[in-house]
Design an enzyme around this catalytic site. Sequence first.
Site, short mmCIF file in Angstrom:
data_model
loop_
_atom_site.label_atom_id
_atom_site.label_comp_id
_atom_site.label_asym_id
_atom_site.label_seq_id
_atom_site.Cartn_x
_atom_site.Cartn_y
_atom_site.Cartn_z
N THR A 220 0.87 -1.18 0.00
CA THR A 220 0.00 0.00 0.00
C THR A 220 0.90 1.22 0.00
OG1 THR A 220 -1.68 -1.15 1.29
CG2 THR A 220 -1.80 1.25 1.24
N LYS B 51 -1.53 5.33 8.57
CA LYS B 51 -0.74 5.38 7.32
C LYS B 51 -1.69 5.56 6.12
CE LYS B 51 1.62 2.46 4.06
NZ LYS B 51 2.03 1.13 3.64
N LYS C 224 -7.83 1.45 -2.80
CA LYS C 224 -7.41 1.09 -1.43
C LYS C 224 -7.55 2.27 -0.47
CE LYS C 224 -5.05 -0.96 1.91
NZ LYS C 224 -5.53 -2.09 2.66
#
Length: 296
Positions: free
Chosen positions: A96, A246, A171
């Site tokens: 990611t 994050k 995502k």
Amino acid sequence: MTIIAFIGLGNMGGGMAANLARAGHGVRAFDLSQDAVNKAALAGCVAASSTLDALKDAEVVITMLPAGGHVCGIYLGSDGIIENIQSGALLIDCSTIDIDSARAVIDAAQAKGHDMVDAPVSGGVAAAAAGTLTFMVGGTKPAFSKAKTYLAHMGKNIFHAGAAGNGQVAKVCNNMLLGIHMIGTCEAFALAEKLGLDAQTFYDISSTASGQNWSMTSYCPAPGPVANAPSNNDYKAGFSAAMMLKDLRLAGEAASAAKAATPLGAQAEALYALMEASGKDDLDFSGIMKLINGTL
Ligand code: NAD
């Protein structure tokens, strides 16, 4: 059997590499941690001594690394994967990372004649081990079709999200929404309790009413209603608050660059940053309940 170089054998990559080996592929595994390499060897992979060593004879490269800097560092430059892998290889980055880095690396790979996709995952360590991840894939249709063959050994849902970088877009947008509805769910349960309504009764009502959402019914942040939720295990992480922060930061950066208004995403980021500042970001992301109800 395909020879696959797999780089990044951490919490997620370890299980993913093991599943590819179990499916009969020749997996050449490397990580900066020798422990992680040893574990992969026990799971049927071939231990490699460096990234370049892992690339030997590889037709496919899969990476599962922490962040954009690691991905750029390992793919780009004269000693990077793109320069050193055999021509016509398929490259799959499952990390990611920020959308700009993902697109820059894929552009560089294509300029060298390699197919490459970004393929970040949803589902945690247990799904990585069980081979039940969801993949969100960005790249050309032919690259997606080739990648799907290998991703199918590691996941059960594989979506083509569009052009390069769109896997990362899917995502961060999904996880921004997840962070927001987790915090909203915490607020509702904390308020219900203060007003004299116990968690189970509120759950029974709201989970069949319009407040119903995934954070409530699959991962309830109030202890009690969902037996296997981290809230019933002292908020021990599944998916940590640090990981959520994050992803919210990635969403915030992308929103700024695109001039998109994401006020609730920004608020969610600020609240998870408070968990980080308290040194409690190793808790599960549903542990933000403790910040909301004053028990952190
Ligand atoms: P992790 O920190 O456990 O693993 C990353 C691994 O990469 C480490 O073992 C590290 O040694 C290795 N590494 C770093 N730089 C390297 C290099 N240059 N060469 C070789 N190895 C290198 O992280 P993780 O939990 O496995 O997560 C990996 C990615 O998946 C992250 O981008 C994360 O955001 C994403 N993700 C994680 C989860 C989760 O629940 N853990 C869920 C979905 C997505």
